[in-house]
Write an enzyme that holds these catalytic residues in place. Structure first.
Site, PDB file in Angstrom:
ATOM      1  N   GLN A 253       0.816  -1.223   0.000  1.00  0.00           N
ATOM      2  CA  GLN A 253       0.000   0.000   0.000  1.00  0.00           C
ATOM      3  C   GLN A 253       0.844   1.265   0.000  1.00  0.00           C
ATOM      4  O   GLN A 253       0.319   2.355  -0.234  1.00  0.00           O
ATOM      5  CB  GLN A 253      -0.935  -0.008   1.206  1.00  0.00           C
TER       6      GLN A 253
ATOM      7  N   CYS B 249      -5.213   0.400   3.588  1.00  0.00           N
ATOM      8  CA  CYS B 249      -5.350  -1.025   3.899  1.00  0.00           C
ATOM      9  C   CYS B 249      -6.760  -1.534   3.655  1.00  0.00           C
ATOM     10  O   CYS B 249      -6.970  -2.682   3.263  1.00  0.00           O
ATOM     11  CB  CYS B 249      -4.930  -1.277   5.336  1.00  0.00           C
TER      12      CYS B 249
ATOM     13  N   HIS C 223      -6.531  -1.456  11.425  1.00  0.00           N
ATOM     14  CA  HIS C 223      -5.853  -1.964  10.237  1.00  0.00           C
ATOM     15  C   HIS C 223      -6.716  -3.068   9.617  1.00  0.00           C
ATOM     16  O   HIS C 223      -7.193  -3.960  10.323  1.00  0.00           O
ATOM     17  CB  HIS C 223      -4.480  -2.508  10.609  1.00  0.00           C
TER      18      HIS C 223
END
Length: 488
Positions: free
Chosen positions: A293, A299, A435
């Site tokens: 990324q 993410c 995340h």
């Protein structure tokens, strides 16, 4: 939770934490020798935790023990010092300490609450170089005159320090005292290896010095995380080791996940069949290669795209690498590099009319004008579903239906190298997820159950880009936001 806060504060792992107490004083401590009956149970538990996940022939044995016990809420807190004898071992994937270090001095903090033991702290090192305590001085006592501009900015002598490659597994926990000179020099060589390994350069000598101080503080934090981990994970030097915690969270993580204000999805129907003992979609052709990324909090897009790639393969028989950049540019419900929610991303894919491939709409790592073309869309989805929070049901669903998009608390991942991570729950709260990742399989290592998780930080992080997290304990909130696209 109230009991945990002062304990974790002492260890310096929560904001504003005070330094940990120094090494056990002789006053009031048990004499060295065989463990007295009151300490025998906690000492054996500490030894079991130390040896957990180690192969036969590499397990340490208990030597002398001393310590003290005091009341802690509804339980007892044991502060122990013990010598451990560790047999020689040359395999860094199995051994946490180098072959030459056989006799260790360890400090353990063990909470016994309602008859159940919990290891709060583990600090082990060679008996002749032991430094205890867990405080991190802001400057760390570095003698900056020891490092010349050439040695910091152009580390061409790193080949002279091959023994330092594994040194992070035995870094001591520091007290408030300045770093000893030999340790400062050792850390300089570890930092040089870091610069070479990850091709890192800095514009000025001042920036290099600042990054070195950040690096050393991070190594101390990694060692604390290591001491408290209940799994087999090894933490240490990674490509993120010169970033402050705030920088890392701002650049790579996604606090937007905590808000969970996205589109509500219907509940998926459970799978009737029980979960097989193990499963891995990587071996069955349903997972694309690990992606990166970059310096962008995207993410959420990689997690969702990975899920859609798997769903399309399982329902259409064709594995395609799809475009995360399309979501960054065209998903107006989310915030591109500032974060997003999987539920919004599924909705955006459906409303846009599909996804282009990575080749047709390549990743840039920043938001652009939307350039989606329906004529180039190769994949579509019909719906999205929310999955059960029961991990056994998640495993059964995954084995039959494909990889799963999940969100986790990324505590410790900045320094994760390999092994099965299992942070203490108060350190890795399921309510603080930040995340998004992709579960691609599950199994057991040394009888420890794990989730195999595809991350989006490149193959030079973790186990070739993968993260292994304890399965069955709700570790780091892995089961709190599980979802999948639906392809009919």
């Amino acid at each position: 939770m109230a009991l945990w806060l002062p304990l974790l504060s002492l260890l310096g792992l929560i904001p504003g934490a005070a330094p940990a107490p120094a090494k056990l004083r002789d006053a009031g401590a048990q004499g060295w020798g065989p463990p007295p009956p009151a300490l025998l149970g906690p000492a054996r538990f500490a030894l079991e935790m130390y040896n957990r996940g180690r192969a036969a022939g590499t397990r340490a044995v208990l030597g002398a023990v001393r310590g003290r016990v005091r009341r802690a809420g509804r339980g007892k807190l044991y502060s122990l010092e013990a010598t451990l004898e560790e047999p020689p071992c040359n395999d860094p994937m199995v051994c946490q300490l180098p072959v030459s270090r056989k006799t260790l001095l360890c400090s353990f903090e063990i909470l016994d609450e309602l008859g159940k033991h919990m290891l709060l702290r583990r600090d082990c090192g060679p008996v002749d170089t032991k430094v205890t305590g867990a405080g991190i001085p802001k400057d760390a006592g570095i003698a900056w005159s020891d490092f010349t501009q050439s040695s910091v900015l152009t580390p061409s002598l790193s080949h002279l320090y091959p023994e330092d490659r594994n040194e992070t597994s035995v870094l001591p926990l520091l007290s408030k005292d300045p770093l000893p000179h030999d340790f400062s020099v050792k850390m300089a060589s570890v930092f040089k290896n870091f610069l070479v390994t990850y091709n890192r350069t800095y514009a000025t000598k001042e920036e290099a010095r600042w990054r070195l101080s950040v690096f050393i503080s991070n190594m101390m934090r990694a060692q604390k995380i290591q001491a408290l981990d209940q799994g087999t994970a090894l933490y240490g030097v990674t490509k993120f080791s010169d970033l402050t915690e705030e920088e890392f969270r701002t650049i790579y993580l996604n606090p937007y996940l905590r808000e969970d204000t996205g589109k509500k999805m219907r509940q998926a129907r459970p799978v009737d069949n029980p979960a097989p003992p193990e499963w891995d979609w990587r071996n069955k052709g349903a997972v694309t290669s690990v992606k990166n990324q970059g310096m962008c909090g995207s993410c959420w897009a990689f997690s969702v795209i990975g899920n859609v790639e798997g769903q399309w393969y399982l329902n259409r028989g064709n594995l395609l690498s799809l475009s995360e950049q399309e979501l960054l540019d065209c998903d107006k419900m989310d915030k591109a590099c500032m974060g997003g929610l999987p539920s919004n991303a599924y909705s955006a894919i459906k409303n846009l009319g599909g996804l282009e491939t990575e080749d047709d709409y390549s990743y840039r790592g920043y938001m652009q004008a939307c350039n989606f073309s329906a004529d180039k869309a190769k994949v579509y989805i019909n719906d999205s579903v929310e999955l059960s929070q029961n991990e056994q049901k998640l495993a059964a669903w995954l084995a039959k239906k494909g990889p799963i998009s999940v969100a986790i608390n990324a505590f410790g991942m900045q320094f994760y190298r390999h092994g099965i991570s299992r942070p203490l729950r108060p350190l890795c709260s399921p309510w603080l997820i930040d995340h998004a990742v992709l579960i691609v399989g599950y199994g057991n290592r040394s009888d420890i159950p794990f989730w195999a998780i595809k991350n989006s930080w490149g193959t030079d992080w973790g186990e070739e880009g993968y993260y292994y997290l304890h399965r069955g304990s709700g570790a780091c909130g892995v089961n709190t936001m599980a979802s999948s696209a639906v392809v009919d």
